[in-house]
Design a protein around this motif. Structure first.
Motif, PDB file in Angstrom:
ATOM      1  N   ILE A 101       0.846  -1.206   0.000  1.00  0.00           N
ATOM      2  CA  ILE A 101       0.000   0.000   0.000  1.00  0.00           C
ATOM      3  C   ILE A 101       0.875   1.247   0.000  1.00  0.00           C
ATOM      4  N   LYS A 102       1.935   1.227   0.786  1.00  0.00           N
ATOM      5  CA  LYS A 102       2.843   2.373   0.814  1.00  0.00           C
ATOM      6  C   LYS A 102       3.471   2.604  -0.555  1.00  0.00           C
ATOM      7  N   VAL A 107      -0.611   7.416   6.197  1.00  0.00           N
ATOM      8  CA  VAL A 107      -1.361   7.351   7.455  1.00  0.00           C
ATOM      9  C   VAL A 107      -2.836   7.093   7.167  1.00  0.00           C
ATOM     10  N   LYS A 108      -3.576   6.814   8.224  1.00  0.00           N
ATOM     11  CA  LYS A 108      -5.026   6.686   8.111  1.00  0.00           C
ATOM     12  C   LYS A 108      -5.661   8.060   8.266  1.00  0.00           C
ATOM     13  N   SER A 109      -6.277   8.526   7.203  1.00  0.00           N
ATOM     14  CA  SER A 109      -6.867   9.858   7.190  1.00  0.00           C
ATOM     15  C   SER A 109      -7.834   9.961   6.022  1.00  0.00           C
ATOM     16  N   ASP A 110      -8.708  10.941   6.065  1.00  0.00           N
ATOM     17  CA  ASP A 110      -9.642  11.147   4.962  1.00  0.00           C
ATOM     18  C   ASP A 110      -9.008  11.896   3.802  1.00  0.00           C
ATOM     19  N   ARG A 141       1.600  13.946   4.892  1.00  0.00           N
ATOM     20  CA  ARG A 141       0.925  12.725   5.321  1.00  0.00           C
ATOM     21  C   ARG A 141      -0.209  12.409   4.332  1.00  0.00           C
ATOM     22  N   LEU A 142      -0.078  11.270   3.676  1.00  0.00           N
ATOM     23  CA  LEU A 142      -1.036  10.867   2.646  1.00  0.00           C
ATOM     24  C   LEU A 142      -1.875   9.693   3.129  1.00  0.00           C
ATOM     25  N   PRO A 143      -3.179   9.752   2.893  1.00  0.00           N
ATOM     26  CA  PRO A 143      -4.031   8.601   3.260  1.00  0.00           C
ATOM     27  C   PRO A 143      -3.681   7.371   2.407  1.00  0.00           C
ATOM     28  N   GLY A 144      -3.917   6.206   2.988  1.00  0.00           N
ATOM     29  CA  GLY A 144      -3.598   4.969   2.264  1.00  0.00           C
ATOM     30  C   GLY A 144      -4.795   4.301   1.627  1.00  0.00           C
TER      31      GLY A 144
END
Length: 489
Positions: A403-404, A445-448, A460-463
């Motif tokens: 995923i990264k 990271v986990k984010s919208d 920081r980019l959502p996955g």
């Protein structure tokens, strides 16, 4: 210190204390020439005077401290001297004076390495570091802007800040955004990015009955200061000089795209040796009129009338076959440089106020006003400054290596295909301004939505993205909000 001999005791004293000495000095008997005891008499007189000095007290004329006369001379020769040691114990006194700008001279004790270092970029960094070090204990400057107000009010706050008098612009800076919880270096970068953007593209303030107030006008790489008398009388080019110097001192962005001829004259070059181009004239109508003289074909009646009208308005003779080329050069020089003498003086004063002027005059090889091409952000530059996520064996890691790799692949593809404008917006969103930083990092990271920590230069980019299109849509939406502060999407 300069010395003079006392007429009574024949002893040399510093001029500052000679007056006080004469009041207390007693006469000494001088023996006629040829007397064998002359030397002995003088020696005895000097010995008596020395004993008298050791017992008497006097005030230093510099620091007014009372001390014995026998040590006053040595003390006074060193009193008031100012020393400042750097890492190499090598200091020099640098005059920060521009005769055309001010009649008073300001002196700084700065490291001499910036004068001799062969690399201009390193010399700029050394000079910046030393100036900031000399003022690191000064009273911090507070830059404040209220994001809850309209754009015009925010710009007015910026201009008022740089219109302040008697300010040490090299002192530490503290920036505060009212209506935004963000703090730290990222906020400082946001301020300087906003300042330089307004300088280059104009203020929203309605000054001089214009919708947008542009301090610099013209096409890229041919920008020159506006000829508006209202802007000159408002000292806005003094403000511009302070903004440019202040941004430089703190490593911020610079003003790119200025006319090379204008930069040459601004940095003490002669107007006669400036290489002018027709594109340097920002007024299209004047440019077209001057261009009529560039060829060899005869001018018709309408063309001659236009040229003659322009010549008379600038106190120049009308066109003839003999003076055609000379008149072309004179008109172009006046259109680009002659109408901007006061703007140049104000810019110099602003640069001098921020202690940048000595660097520009001593090191002609430094690029303080780059071309547009030299200030562009390229994919190669951005990719080379980025630290990518590494594989981790930590079981608490939020995303797997696959995923990264997918998300970082999206970002790389975006950087490689984005325009220069989008890349600069990405830089502002990432670190706070469009300058490359050495420690730029990417995290998954986990984010919208994409987020950033501008103080630590972390993106920081959502996955959760599974397509490049959805990733690009959200990223473009986020980087487009960087001008409005932090946390506003």
């Amino acid at each position: 210190m300069p010395k003079a001999m006392c007429k009574k005791c024949k002893i040399l004293y510093p001029l500052q204390i000679l007056t006080n000495h004469i009041k207390t000095c007693s006469d000494v008997v001088v023996v006629e020439d040829g007397d064998e005891s002359q030397d002995e008499t003088l020696h005895e007189a000097q010995h008596v005077e020395s004993e008298k000095k050791s017992n008497e007290q006097a005030c230093c004329p510099i620091c007014q401290e009372e001390m014995p006369l026998d040590i006053l001379e040595v003390h006074a020769s060193e009193c008031g001297e100012r020393s400042m040691d750097d890492e190499n114990n090598n200091t020099t006194e640098l005059s920060c004076m521009d005769n055309e700008v001010s009649d008073t001279a300001e002196f700084l004790y700065v490291d001499n390495d910036w004068k001799t270092h062969p690399d201009p970029k390193v010399a700029m960094a050394l000079y910046r570091r030393e100036i900031l070090r000399l003022h690191e204990t000064g009273k911090p400057l507070l830059m404040c802007m209220d994001l809850r107000t309209c754009a015009e009010e925010q710009e007015r706050q910026l201009i008022n800040f740089y219109k302040q008098r008697n300010v040490e612009w090299a002192c530490p800076v503290k920036c505060q955004l009212e209506g935004d919880a963000a703090v730290g270096d990222g906020v400082t970068r946001h301020f300087f990015s906003t300042v330089l953007e307004k300088l280059k593209y104009g203020f929203s303030l309605n000054l001089g009955n214009t919708g947008v107030t542009c301090l610099f006008e013209g096409q890229p790489d041919h920008l020159v200061p506006s000829s508006s008398q209202f802007l000159i009388e408002s000292d806005l080019f003094l403000v511009a000089g302070r903004m440019l110097g202040h941004s430089f001192l703190h490593g911020g962005p610079c003003l790119a795209g200025l006319s090379r001829a204008f930069v040459h004259v601004l940095l003490q070059g002669s107007q006669d040796t400036a290489t002018l181009q027709l594109e340097d004239c920002p007024d299209v109508d004047i440019r077209e009129t001057i261009n009529l003289l560039s060829g060899q074909s005869p001018l018709n009646e309408d063309q001659s009338s236009k040229v003659l009208e322009l010549c008379l308005s600038w106190d120049l003779p009308g066109p003839t076959v003999e003076n055609r080329r000379w008149l072309y050069e004179r008109l172009l020089s006046h259109a680009v440089l002659g109408r901007r003498v006061r703007q140049i003086k104000q810019l110099k004063r602003g640069l001098k106020d921020t202690f940048v002027w000595p660097l520009l005059t001593e090191r002609k090889d430094v690029v303080f006003f780059p071309k547009e091409s030299e200030d562009s952000c390229t994919p190669e530059m951005l990719l080379s400054h980025t630290s990518w996520p590494r594989e981790s064996d930590d079981e608490d890691d939020e995303y797997s290596a696959d995923i990264k790799e997918r998300i970082t692949g999206y970002l790389k593809h975006f950087i490689e295909t984005a325009s220069s404008k989008d890349l600069k917006n990405l830089m502002k969103f990432w670190v706070g301004w469009e300058q490359m930083e050495a420690n730029m990092a990417v995290e998954i990271v986990k984010s919208d939505l994409p987020k950033s920590s501008t103080c630590f230069c972390v993106l920081r980019l959502p996955g959760h993205y599974n397509s490049f299109q959805s990733f690009t849509k959200d990223l473009m939406m986020c980087i487009g909000t960087c001008k409005y502060g932090f946390g506003h999407v």
